[in-house]
Write a protein that holds these residues in place. Structure first.
Motif, PDB file in Angstrom:
ATOM      1  N   LEU A 119      16.949 -40.712  32.497  1.00 35.89           N
ATOM      2  CA  LEU A 119      18.001 -40.113  31.484  1.00 35.89           C
ATOM      3  C   LEU A 119      18.914 -41.449  31.471  1.00 35.89           C
ATOM      4  O   LEU A 119      19.394 -41.772  30.272  1.00 35.89           O
ATOM      5  N   THR A 120      19.771 -41.734  32.744  1.00 38.02           N
ATOM      6  CA  THR A 120      20.901 -42.960  32.377  1.00 38.02           C
ATOM      7  C   THR A 120      20.317 -43.876  32.108  1.00 38.02           C
ATOM      8  O   THR A 120      20.769 -45.070  31.046  1.00 38.02           O
ATOM      9  N   LEU A 121      19.041 -44.136  32.329  1.00 38.29           N
ATOM     10  CA  LEU A 121      18.352 -45.705  32.066  1.00 38.29           C
ATOM     11  C   LEU A 121      17.999 -45.573  30.553  1.00 38.29           C
ATOM     12  O   LEU A 121      18.218 -46.846  29.744  1.00 38.29           O
ATOM     13  N   ILE A 184       5.180 -39.867  23.788  1.00 35.08           N
ATOM     14  CA  ILE A 184       6.238 -40.758  23.388  1.00 35.08           C
ATOM     15  C   ILE A 184       6.778 -41.661  24.649  1.00 35.08           C
ATOM     16  O   ILE A 184       7.621 -42.757  24.247  1.00 35.08           O
ATOM     17  N   ASP A 185       6.683 -41.053  25.820  1.00 37.69           N
ATOM     18  CA  ASP A 185       7.056 -41.762  26.834  1.00 37.69           C
ATOM     19  C   ASP A 185       6.415 -43.064  27.178  1.00 37.69           C
ATOM     20  O   ASP A 185       6.881 -44.046  27.497  1.00 37.69           O
ATOM     21  N   PHE A 186       5.090 -42.966  26.768  1.00 36.34           N
ATOM     22  CA  PHE A 186       4.154 -44.091  26.970  1.00 36.34           C
ATOM     23  C   PHE A 186       4.499 -45.225  25.881  1.00 36.34           C
ATOM     24  O   PHE A 186       4.557 -46.425  26.152  1.00 36.34           O
ATOM     25  N   VAL A 187       4.824 -44.769  24.815  1.00 34.50           N
ATOM     26  CA  VAL A 187       5.213 -45.500  23.575  1.00 34.50           C
ATOM     27  C   VAL A 187       6.367 -46.252  23.818  1.00 34.50           C
ATOM     28  O   VAL A 187       6.308 -47.447  23.741  1.00 34.50           O
ATOM     29  N   PHE A 222      12.429 -50.993  15.425  1.00 40.31           N
ATOM     30  CA  PHE A 222      13.366 -49.792  14.767  1.00 40.31           C
ATOM     31  C   PHE A 222      12.913 -48.500  15.059  1.00 40.31           C
ATOM     32  O   PHE A 222      13.424 -47.491  15.373  1.00 40.31           O
ATOM     33  N   LEU A 223      11.523 -48.464  15.100  1.00 40.68           N
ATOM     34  CA  LEU A 223      10.459 -47.421  15.369  1.00 40.68           C
ATOM     35  C   LEU A 223      10.817 -46.975  16.980  1.00 40.68           C
ATOM     36  O   LEU A 223      10.711 -45.863  17.298  1.00 40.68           O
ATOM     37  N   ARG A 224      10.730 -48.122  17.679  1.00 39.92           N
ATOM     38  CA  ARG A 224      10.841 -47.818  19.018  1.00 39.92           C
ATOM     39  C   ARG A 224      12.310 -47.321  19.214  1.00 39.92           C
ATOM     40  O   ARG A 224      12.386 -46.223  20.252  1.00 39.92           O
ATOM     41  N   LEU A 225      13.251 -47.773  18.729  1.00 37.21           N
ATOM     42  CA  LEU A 225      14.466 -47.241  18.665  1.00 37.21           C
ATOM     43  C   LEU A 225      14.691 -45.814  18.593  1.00 37.21           C
ATOM     44  O   LEU A 225      15.211 -45.011  19.207  1.00 37.21           O
ATOM     45  N   PHE A 226      13.861 -45.230  17.499  1.00 36.75           N
ATOM     46  CA  PHE A 226      14.030 -44.065  17.002  1.00 36.75           C
ATOM     47  C   PHE A 226      13.227 -43.123  17.957  1.00 36.75           C
ATOM     48  O   PHE A 226      14.007 -42.050  18.494  1.00 36.75           O
ATOM     49  N   PHE A 227      12.061 -43.735  18.636  1.00 35.83           N
ATOM     50  CA  PHE A 227      11.358 -42.714  19.633  1.00 35.83           C
ATOM     51  C   PHE A 227      11.992 -42.820  21.080  1.00 35.83           C
ATOM     52  O   PHE A 227      12.199 -41.826  21.790  1.00 35.83           O
ATOM     53  N   MET A 228      12.853 -43.765  21.300  1.00 32.14           N
ATOM     54  CA  MET A 228      13.815 -43.970  22.673  1.00 32.14           C
ATOM     55  C   MET A 228      15.037 -42.672  22.401  1.00 32.14           C
ATOM     56  O   MET A 228      15.145 -42.130  23.520  1.00 32.14           O
ATOM     57  N   LEU A 229      15.448 -42.703  21.239  1.00 35.30           N
ATOM     58  CA  LEU A 229      16.392 -41.614  21.031  1.00 35.30           C
ATOM     59  C   LEU A 229      15.631 -40.292  21.115  1.00 35.30           C
ATOM     60  O   LEU A 229      16.361 -39.272  21.707  1.00 35.30           O
ATOM     61  N   TRP A 230      14.641 -39.974  20.638  1.00 32.28           N
ATOM     62  CA  TRP A 230      13.820 -38.814  20.837  1.00 32.28           C
ATOM     63  C   TRP A 230      13.466 -38.437  22.355  1.00 32.28           C
ATOM     64  O   TRP A 230      13.782 -37.390  22.528  1.00 32.28           O
ATOM     65  N   ARG A 231      12.950 -39.628  22.899  1.00 35.67           N
ATOM     66  CA  ARG A 231      12.678 -39.181  24.370  1.00 35.67           C
ATOM     67  C   ARG A 231      13.907 -38.947  24.877  1.00 35.67           C
ATOM     68  O   ARG A 231      13.909 -38.218  26.206  1.00 35.67           O
ATOM     69  N   GLY A 232      15.085 -39.606  24.818  1.00 33.72           N
ATOM     70  CA  GLY A 232      16.371 -39.222  25.430  1.00 33.72           C
ATOM     71  C   GLY A 232      16.841 -37.775  25.347  1.00 33.72           C
ATOM     72  O   GLY A 232      17.235 -36.982  26.168  1.00 33.72           O
ATOM     73  N   MET A 233      16.414 -37.287  24.342  1.00 27.92           N
ATOM     74  CA  MET A 233      16.807 -35.812  23.680  1.00 27.92           C
ATOM     75  C   MET A 233      16.026 -34.935  24.503  1.00 27.92           C
ATOM     76  O   MET A 233      16.454 -33.973  25.282  1.00 27.92           O
ATOM     77  N   ASP A 234      14.598 -35.332  24.791  1.00 28.79           N
ATOM     78  CA  ASP A 234      13.774 -34.470  25.497  1.00 28.79           C
ATOM     79  C   ASP A 234      14.151 -34.588  26.855  1.00 28.79           C
ATOM     80  O   ASP A 234      13.926 -33.583  27.665  1.00 28.79           O
ATOM     81  N   LYS A 235      14.450 -35.658  27.513  1.00 26.91           N
ATOM     82  CA  LYS A 235      14.721 -35.796  28.920  1.00 26.91           C
ATOM     83  C   LYS A 235      15.976 -35.196  29.072  1.00 26.91           C
ATOM     84  O   LYS A 235      16.160 -34.460  30.345  1.00 26.91           O
ATOM     85  N   LEU A 236      17.041 -35.104  28.281  1.00 27.57           N
ATOM     86  CA  LEU A 236      18.307 -34.258  28.530  1.00 27.57           C
ATOM     87  C   LEU A 236      18.131 -33.047  28.591  1.00 27.57           C
ATOM     88  O   LEU A 236      18.521 -32.271  29.341  1.00 27.57           O
ATOM     89  N   GLN A 237      17.246 -32.313  27.913  1.00 23.22           N
ATOM     90  CA  GLN A 237      16.808 -30.971  27.730  1.00 23.22           C
ATOM     91  C   GLN A 237      16.361 -30.750  29.184  1.00 23.22           C
ATOM     92  O   GLN A 237      16.306 -29.805  29.978  1.00 23.22           O
ATOM     93  N   ASP A 238      15.270 -31.511  29.680  1.00 19.57           N
ATOM     94  CA  ASP A 238      14.486 -31.364  31.137  1.00 19.57           C
ATOM     95  C   ASP A 238      15.704 -31.431  32.131  1.00 19.57           C
ATOM     96  O   ASP A 238      15.690 -30.447  32.959  1.00 19.57           O
ATOM     97  N   VAL A 239      16.486 -32.420  32.141  1.00 23.12           N
ATOM     98  CA  VAL A 239      17.587 -32.234  32.949  1.00 23.12           C
ATOM     99  C   VAL A 239      18.622 -31.234  32.912  1.00 23.12           C
ATOM    100  O   VAL A 239      18.870 -30.748  34.115  1.00 23.12           O
ATOM    101  N   ILE A 240      18.824 -30.711  31.595  1.00 26.22           N
ATOM    102  CA  ILE A 240      19.775 -29.554  31.909  1.00 26.22           C
ATOM    103  C   ILE A 240      18.997 -28.311  32.175  1.00 26.22           C
ATOM    104  O   ILE A 240      19.373 -27.523  32.839  1.00 26.22           O
TER     105      ILE A 240
END
Length: 240
Positions: A119-121, A184-187, A222-240
């Motif tokens: 998540l930090t990365l 999305i993690d793979f993309v 730009f699409l990868r930036l959007f997916f990265m933000l999406w992945r960050g939200m999912d990973k944040l949920q997992d960490v919480i």
């Protein structure tokens, strides 16, 4: 006042009854019960079909109404059971995956540390990508934040992301679950070069084709930036 507190306590306990708080064994028992209910629903559908056929043979006009009513009820119950089955199965797969990953890495604590590190990365890479999109030209940037250096840093981070995805895939009992829920993690683990990296090939390519390639590249980044933000939200949920 005491009754009000009792009510809040009961409501809190009821809210806590969700798949995330149930054991895997209990979830699997529920899945078996749902499978039995689906079989019973199928048998009921056969009986309803036979009833409608008998009514039609007698030219009973009520057959049309009963056919619609039975079909609507059966369809609603089937959809409800299938939605619940998918939800429970997803929880079972997720819990089993986490248990397998924790066992492979050594402990749940180490798994939590890994997810926090990822998540930090992700946050770090997101910051770099946003800066690369909206920051000044390379001439005005610090030496370590030029386009080429950002791409190299991103490349290293993508290697770590891809390793984590492969590790997750190897630990999963169901590979389909990982691809369906973590694609999305793979993309986002695939690095996309910037204009600076492709500029060296511009002389060898036709100008028109190169310009179209740059436009496609900007869209993909730009699409990868959007997916990265999406992945960050999912990973944040997992960490919480």
């Amino acid at each position: 006042m005491a009754k009000n507190n009792d009510l809040k306590k009961v409501l809190k306990q009821l809210d806590a009854v969700n798949p995330a708080n149930l054991s895997i064994d209990k979830l699997q028992e529920m899945l078996k019960a749902i499978a039995e209910q689906l079989e019973q629903l199928t048998e009921r559908a056969r009986k309803s079909e036979q009833m409608v056929i008998d009514l039609l043979e007698r030219s009973d006009p009520d057959a049309l109404r009963k056919a619609r009513n039975e079909a609507g009820k059966l369809r609603a119950q089937n959809e409800s059971l299938e939605d619940l089955q998918a939800k429970l199965n997803k929880n079972v797969q997720r819990r089993q995956l986490r248990e397998n990953m924790a066992k492979a890495i050594g402990s749940v604590r180490l798994l939590n540390c890994l997810e926090t590190f990822i998540l930090t990365l992700i946050v770090f890479v997101l910051g770099l990508l946003v800066y690369d999109f909206s920051g000044p030209a390379d001439e005005l940037r610090p030496s370590w934040l030029t386009g080429n250096n950002i791409f190299l840093i991103d490349l290293v981070c993508c290697a770590i992301f891809m390793s984590e995805f492969i590790f997750r895939l190897r630990c999963a009992d169901s590979k389909k679950y990982v691809w369906r829920n973590h694609w999305i993690d793979f993309v986002t683990s695939i690095p996309i070069p910037g204009e600076a990296q492709l500029a060296r090939f511009g002389r060898a390519a036709r100008l028109g084709r190169f310009a179209r390639l740059l436009r496609l590249l900007r869209f993909l980044r730009f699409l990868r930036l959007f997916f990265m933000l999406w992945r960050g939200m999912d990973k944040l949920q997992d960490v919480i």
